[in-house]
Design an enzyme around this catalytic site. Structure first.
Site, mmCIF file in Angstrom:
data_model
loop_
_atom_site.group_PDB
_atom_site.id
_atom_site.type_symbol
_atom_site.label_atom_id
_atom_site.label_comp_id
_atom_site.label_asym_id
_atom_site.label_seq_id
_atom_site.Cartn_x
_atom_site.Cartn_y
_atom_site.Cartn_z
ATOM 1 N N GLY A 26 101.511 19.449 78.266
ATOM 2 C CA GLY A 26 102.138 20.054 77.092
ATOM 3 C C GLY A 26 101.121 20.259 75.985
ATOM 4 O O GLY A 26 99.955 19.862 76.107
ATOM 5 N N GLY A 81 102.934 13.648 75.601
ATOM 6 C CA GLY A 81 103.870 14.118 74.583
ATOM 7 C C GLY A 81 105.298 13.823 75.005
ATOM 8 O O GLY A 81 105.535 13.119 75.989
ATOM 9 N N GLU A 103 104.501 13.335 85.580
ATOM 10 C CA GLU A 103 104.373 12.551 84.336
ATOM 11 C C GLU A 103 105.012 11.176 84.502
ATOM 12 O O GLU A 103 104.460 10.168 84.058
ATOM 13 C CB GLU A 103 105.048 13.275 83.170
ATOM 14 N N LYS A 121 110.249 15.646 66.662
ATOM 15 C CA LYS A 121 110.739 15.178 67.967
ATOM 16 C C LYS A 121 111.604 13.905 67.865
ATOM 17 O O LYS A 121 112.165 13.464 68.858
ATOM 18 C CB LYS A 121 109.560 14.879 68.898
HETATM 19 C C1 A5P Z 1 106.048 18.407 79.961
HETATM 20 O O1 A5P Z 1 106.772 18.418 81.126
HETATM 21 C C2 A5P Z 1 106.802 17.687 78.896
HETATM 22 O O2 A5P Z 1 107.288 16.454 79.306
HETATM 23 C C3 A5P Z 1 105.949 17.550 77.657
HETATM 24 O O3 A5P Z 1 105.464 16.244 77.503
HETATM 25 C C4 A5P Z 1 106.778 17.921 76.527
HETATM 26 O O4 A5P Z 1 107.381 19.150 76.794
HETATM 27 C C5 A5P Z 1 106.016 17.961 75.211
HETATM 28 O O5 A5P Z 1 105.339 19.166 75.051
HETATM 29 P P1 A5P Z 1 104.752 19.618 73.651
HETATM 30 O O6 A5P Z 1 103.746 18.597 73.274
HETATM 31 O O7 A5P Z 1 104.171 20.974 73.912
HETATM 32 O O8 A5P Z 1 105.906 19.676 72.689
#
Ligand code: A5P
Length: 224
Positions: A26, A81, A103, A121
């Protein structure tokens, strides 16, 4: 410097020489990679374990040495993230980028999970804003969606259909505000066609949150 960048830099600063580090996916995790790469250029020795093909590609471009989870089955730390962070518990919703399966495997294997987010968030209760991404095996996915509907969601197939790194589909499941995440997590785990879901419960050891007033750290309040 944006709040997200400041938080990413603080997280990258927690990595110590010789560590094996799970590298999240992400846009926030991508910022962490850039700060880590700067430290690697300055002499920091680490082995990164990427949580997606996109992250592997980016890390390689930046010159971060990589290994696999099979070679390093217990990373010292994973930095990732999240789409929602429940303040208090630090339960997470992840998977908007579709990387949730790897992940979660990497996070679960790691000694510590550090999550990096900006204040947007943070939620009081999971599900307030974001549907729960559920990675499902393509075989019989409509039957799997029907099981998910019985749990109270309206599953939406991520268009394309979007294919995960493991060749699966994503059903985004809006449950609304989730009062009993452990119970929902267990129910999702019990469905045969579900490869993994985006509820990351009791996994986060530290959240690094970037806001207008700077970066702060949140620790989880653990029940039982
Ligand atoms: C990826 O699959 C997600 O779990 C990311 O960790 C999540 O979408 C966070 O992305 P951003 O940092 O772009 O918001």
């Amino acid at each position: 410097v944006t709040p997200k960048q400041a938080a990413a830099q603080a997280a990258a600063g927690l990595v110590r020489d010789g560590m094996t580090v799970g590298l999240g996916s992400g846009s926030t995790a991508a910022l962490v990679l850039e700060f880590l790469a700067a430290r690697v250029r300055a002499g920091l020795r680490i082995t990164g374990i990427p949580t997606s093909d996109a992250t592997a590609h980016h890390a390689r471009d930046l010159g971060i040495p990589l290994g696999t989870l099979d070679e390093h089955p217990q990373p010292d730390l994973t930095i990732d993230g999240a789409d929602e962070v429940e303040t208090g518990t630090l339960h997470l919703i992840k998977g908007r980028g579709g990387a949730l399966l790897r992940e979660k495997i990497v996070a679960q294997a790691s000694t510590r999970l550090i999550v990096v987010v900006d204040e947007s968030k943070l939620v009081r209760r999971l599900g307030e804003r974001t549907p729960v991404p559920v990675e499902v095996i393509p075989f019989g996915w409509r039957a799997t969606a029907q099981r998910l509907r019985l749990l109270g969601a309206e599953p939406v197939l991520r268009p394309g259909p979007f294919l995960t790194d493991s060749g699966n589909y994503i059903l985004d499941c809006g449950f609304g505000s989730i009062a009993a995440p452990e119970e929902l997590g267990r129910a999702l785990d019990s469905i045969a066609g579900v490869a993994e879901h985006g509820l990351f419960l009791a996994m986060t050891d530290l959240a690094i949150v970037g806001g207008e007033d700077g970066v702060r750290e949140l620790n989880p309040r653990r029940s039982g």
